[in-house]
Design a protein around this motif. Structure first.
Motif, mmCIF file in Angstrom:
data_model
loop_
_atom_site.group_PDB
_atom_site.id
_atom_site.type_symbol
_atom_site.label_atom_id
_atom_site.label_comp_id
_atom_site.label_asym_id
_atom_site.label_seq_id
_atom_site.Cartn_x
_atom_site.Cartn_y
_atom_site.Cartn_z
ATOM 1 N N ALA A 1 0.824 -1.211 0.000
ATOM 2 C CA ALA A 1 0.000 0.000 0.000
ATOM 3 C C ALA A 1 0.856 1.258 0.000
ATOM 4 O O ALA A 1 0.413 2.322 -0.445
ATOM 5 C CB ALA A 1 -0.931 -0.008 1.207
ATOM 6 N N GLN A 2 2.107 1.143 0.486
ATOM 7 C CA GLN A 2 3.030 2.282 0.489
ATOM 8 C C GLN A 2 3.946 2.280 -0.734
ATOM 9 O O GLN A 2 4.846 3.111 -0.826
ATOM 10 C CB GLN A 2 3.891 2.242 1.745
ATOM 11 N N GLY A 3 3.731 1.335 -1.645
ATOM 12 C CA GLY A 3 4.574 1.247 -2.828
ATOM 13 C C GLY A 3 5.905 0.577 -2.573
ATOM 14 O O GLY A 3 6.832 0.705 -3.381
ATOM 15 N N VAL A 4 6.018 -0.167 -1.465
ATOM 16 C CA VAL A 4 7.260 -0.871 -1.123
ATOM 17 C C VAL A 4 7.116 -2.326 -1.556
ATOM 18 O O VAL A 4 6.291 -3.064 -1.015
ATOM 19 C CB VAL A 4 7.553 -0.785 0.388
ATOM 20 N N GLU A 5 7.932 -2.742 -2.524
ATOM 21 C CA GLU A 5 7.769 -4.070 -3.124
ATOM 22 C C GLU A 5 8.942 -5.008 -2.833
ATOM 23 O O GLU A 5 9.078 -6.049 -3.472
ATOM 24 C CB GLU A 5 7.609 -3.921 -4.647
ATOM 25 N N ILE A 6 9.773 -4.675 -1.861
ATOM 26 C CA ILE A 6 10.987 -5.456 -1.650
ATOM 27 C C ILE A 6 10.721 -6.848 -1.081
ATOM 28 O O ILE A 6 11.593 -7.719 -1.146
ATOM 29 C CB ILE A 6 11.990 -4.700 -0.758
ATOM 30 N N TRP A 7 9.532 -7.090 -0.544
ATOM 31 C CA TRP A 7 9.184 -8.417 -0.038
ATOM 32 C C TRP A 7 8.168 -9.136 -0.916
ATOM 33 O O TRP A 7 7.767 -10.270 -0.602
ATOM 34 C CB TRP A 7 8.629 -8.309 1.385
ATOM 35 N N THR A 8 7.743 -8.525 -2.002
ATOM 36 C CA THR A 8 6.645 -9.078 -2.794
ATOM 37 C C THR A 8 7.038 -10.334 -3.564
ATOM 38 O O THR A 8 6.203 -11.221 -3.787
ATOM 39 C CB THR A 8 6.118 -8.000 -3.770
ATOM 40 N N ASP A 9 8.297 -10.448 -3.966
ATOM 41 C CA ASP A 9 8.680 -11.543 -4.856
ATOM 42 C C ASP A 9 8.488 -12.925 -4.236
ATOM 43 O O ASP A 9 8.195 -13.890 -4.945
ATOM 44 C CB ASP A 9 10.134 -11.372 -5.299
ATOM 45 N N TRP A 10 8.640 -13.042 -2.926
ATOM 46 C CA TRP A 10 8.512 -14.361 -2.300
ATOM 47 C C TRP A 10 7.061 -14.852 -2.303
ATOM 48 O O TRP A 10 6.800 -15.967 -2.765
ATOM 49 C CB TRP A 10 9.107 -14.328 -0.891
ATOM 50 N N PRO A 11 6.086 -14.091 -1.812
ATOM 51 C CA PRO A 11 4.697 -14.564 -1.932
ATOM 52 C C PRO A 11 4.220 -14.638 -3.372
ATOM 53 O O PRO A 11 3.400 -15.502 -3.716
ATOM 54 C CB PRO A 11 3.890 -13.546 -1.120
ATOM 55 N N LEU A 12 4.721 -13.759 -4.235
ATOM 56 C CA LEU A 12 4.353 -13.816 -5.649
ATOM 57 C C LEU A 12 4.810 -15.136 -6.255
ATOM 58 O O LEU A 12 4.044 -15.796 -6.983
ATOM 59 C CB LEU A 12 4.985 -12.644 -6.396
ATOM 60 N N ASP A 13 6.013 -15.544 -5.963
ATOM 61 C CA ASP A 13 6.523 -16.815 -6.483
ATOM 62 C C ASP A 13 5.682 -17.986 -5.977
ATOM 63 O O ASP A 13 5.357 -18.912 -6.740
ATOM 64 C CB ASP A 13 7.983 -16.977 -6.053
ATOM 65 N N ARG A 14 5.304 -17.937 -4.709
ATOM 66 C CA ARG A 14 4.475 -19.000 -4.132
ATOM 67 C C ARG A 14 3.110 -19.061 -4.816
ATOM 68 O O ARG A 14 2.603 -20.144 -5.144
ATOM 69 C CB ARG A 14 4.309 -18.755 -2.624
ATOM 70 N N PHE A 15 2.501 -17.890 -5.069
ATOM 71 C CA PHE A 15 1.193 -17.851 -5.717
ATOM 72 C C PHE A 15 1.275 -18.344 -7.157
ATOM 73 O O PHE A 15 0.412 -19.121 -7.609
ATOM 74 C CB PHE A 15 0.641 -16.422 -5.697
ATOM 75 N N ARG A 16 2.292 -17.900 -7.882
ATOM 76 C CA ARG A 16 2.433 -18.327 -9.278
ATOM 77 C C ARG A 16 2.537 -19.841 -9.386
ATOM 78 O O ARG A 16 1.913 -20.465 -10.265
ATOM 79 C CB ARG A 16 3.663 -17.676 -9.908
ATOM 80 N N LYS A 17 3.302 -20.456 -8.496
ATOM 81 C CA LYS A 17 3.462 -21.902 -8.537
ATOM 82 C C LYS A 17 2.174 -22.611 -8.150
ATOM 83 O O LYS A 17 1.777 -23.602 -8.786
ATOM 84 C CB LYS A 17 4.599 -22.318 -7.608
ATOM 85 N N ALA A 18 1.498 -22.126 -7.124
ATOM 86 C CA ALA A 18 0.285 -22.781 -6.644
ATOM 87 C C ALA A 18 -0.871 -22.632 -7.618
ATOM 88 O O ALA A 18 -1.679 -23.558 -7.801
ATOM 89 C CB ALA A 18 -0.117 -22.216 -5.284
ATOM 90 N N ALA A 19 -0.967 -21.468 -8.264
ATOM 91 C CA ALA A 19 -2.097 -21.178 -9.149
ATOM 92 C C ALA A 19 -1.762 -21.387 -10.616
ATOM 93 O O ALA A 19 -2.618 -21.148 -11.475
ATOM 94 C CB ALA A 19 -2.565 -19.739 -8.928
ATOM 95 N N SER A 20 -0.528 -21.825 -10.912
ATOM 96 C CA SER A 20 -0.078 -21.957 -12.307
ATOM 97 C C SER A 20 -0.395 -20.681 -13.087
ATOM 98 O O SER A 20 -0.964 -20.706 -14.184
ATOM 99 C CB SER A 20 -0.732 -23.173 -12.970
ATOM 100 N N SER A 21 -0.017 -19.565 -12.489
ATOM 101 C CA SER A 21 -0.358 -18.251 -13.036
ATOM 102 C C SER A 21 0.904 -17.496 -13.425
ATOM 103 O O SER A 21 1.965 -17.676 -12.819
ATOM 104 C CB SER A 21 -1.126 -17.439 -11.989
ATOM 105 N N ASP A 22 0.798 -16.641 -14.431
ATOM 106 C CA ASP A 22 1.907 -15.763 -14.802
ATOM 107 C C ASP A 22 1.572 -14.309 -14.469
ATOM 108 O O ASP A 22 2.025 -13.379 -15.120
ATOM 109 C CB ASP A 22 2.243 -15.908 -16.288
ATOM 110 N N ILE A 23 0.771 -14.115 -13.429
ATOM 111 C CA ILE A 23 0.366 -12.770 -13.014
ATOM 112 C C ILE A 23 1.594 -11.886 -12.812
ATOM 113 O O ILE A 23 2.630 -12.329 -12.315
ATOM 114 C CB ILE A 23 -0.463 -12.846 -11.710
ATOM 115 N N SER A 24 1.501 -10.636 -13.227
ATOM 116 C CA SER A 24 2.615 -9.704 -13.054
ATOM 117 C C SER A 24 2.731 -9.297 -11.593
ATOM 118 O O SER A 24 1.770 -9.404 -10.818
ATOM 119 C CB SER A 24 2.403 -8.457 -13.915
ATOM 120 N N ARG A 25 3.902 -8.813 -11.228
ATOM 121 C CA ARG A 25 4.074 -8.365 -9.852
ATOM 122 C C ARG A 25 3.161 -7.191 -9.544
ATOM 123 O O ARG A 25 2.593 -7.101 -8.451
ATOM 124 C CB ARG A 25 5.535 -7.990 -9.578
#
Length: 322
Positions: A95-119
């Motif tokens: 919400a503050q525009g800080v994305e330095i921790w986003t890649d880890w949950p994003l990677d988990r979601f992409r693998k679980a959902a077989s998704s190529d959603i952008s960050r």
């Protein structure tokens, strides 16, 4: 293979040979030219050395901001303030525009959902959808949880245990600095062995210790694993900032920030960053002004911090290894 710089290049005449940042540049050069090349957890590969130290004098408001590339100190500050809340979900950061921790949950979601959603789309959904954030945005009991709510357990009398009150290590350190400044136990620890497997990433900057000499407060960080190309700039800033905040809250003057690295490495896919930065000369002495003294270290806001005299060279981007 990286370009090997000649001894003449590495010993070039320096306009400001006493600038603290040469410690960083020289360490980067040593790792890139002589580090042990190895395959790491991410599969990217690194060059590394084991055991390093960098020291910085915090007097007169000086702060260890790298000048050979731009460091986004507000982002690092927002992260530190987030740690102090004990929150472990990335929603507030996103919400503050800080994305330095986003890649880890994003990677988990992409693998679980077989998704190529952008960050960007993933982060937007984290902010907009509380249920989605609760399911996919939590990092497990990372830094903040251990810092201000270290778990305890109490016996029930039948061989089982129930959760007890959490331990706020930061509050305890403040009280111990005031009551017993000569203590050797002013420590904030993130390495909770029992909970490592539940964390998105085990703590890299794991142990902080504070030391009082006269009325000067110094802070030391032991970092078990350091990405020197990307992570160090934030880690050094946060160590210095936390030391400054603790000094203000305990009525002391800032002393030194002492950083100690265990496995200190450069990723093999950071060649452009490394070789560009090694050609640059440090210059300038940025200073931090803390414009307000809140009632508690947990009440600081981003607006309470102002950096002056910071004129860095251009930002150098590089991929994050997840």
């Amino acid at each position: 293979m990286a370009t090997m710089l000649s001894p003449t290049d590495s010993q070039q005449k320096r306009a400001d040979p006493g600038h603290w940042e040469w410690q960083y540049i020289d360490l980067m050069r040593r790792i890139w030219e002589h580090g042990d090349e190895r395959i790491d957890r991410t599969g990217v590969g690194t060059r590394s050395v084991f055991g390093a130290q960098i020291r910085f004098d915090l007097s007169d408001g000086k702060m260890p901001l790298l000048t050979t590339k731009r460091v986004y100190w507000k982002t690092a500050t927002r992260e530190l303030l987030w740690f102090l809340t004990g929150d472990t979900n990335i929603r507030n950061l996103c919400a503050q525009g800080v994305e330095i921790w986003t890649d880890w949950p994003l990677d988990r979601f992409r693998k679980a959902a077989s998704s190529d959603i952008s960050r960007a789309d993933f982060s937007r959904r984290i902010v907009d959808d509380a249920d989605f954030a609760a399911e996919w945005g939590d990092l497990g009991p990372v830094y903040g949880k251990q810092w201000v709510d270290w778990p305890t357990y109490q016996p029930n009398g039948d061989g089982t245990f129930s959760p007890g009150p959490g331990i706020n290590q930061v509050a305890q350190v403040i009280e111990s600095l005031k009551a017993n400044p000569g203590s050797r136990r002013h420590i904030i620890e993130g390495w909770n062995v029992a909970e490592l497997d539940a964390m998105a990433l085990p703590p890299c900057h794991k142990t902080y210790q504070f030391h009082v000499s006269g009325n000067r407060l110094s802070g030391l960080l032991y970092q078990r694993s350091c990405d020197l190309g990307l992570g160090f700039a934030f880690n050094m800033w946060s160590l210095a900032l936390l030391t400054r905040m603790l000094a203000q809250q305990t009525g002391m003057e800032p002393g030194e920030a002492v950083w100690m690295g265990g496995d200190v490495h450069l990723y093999l896919n950071h060649a452009e960053l490394v070789e560009a930065q090694l050609t640059r000369e440090p210059a300038g002495a940025p200073r931090l002004e803390i414009v307000r003294r809140p009632d508690s270290i947990f009440d600081f806001r981003i607006e309470d911090f102002s950096v002056v005299d910071y004129s860095p060279q251009a930002h150098i981007s590089a991929p994050v290894a997840v």
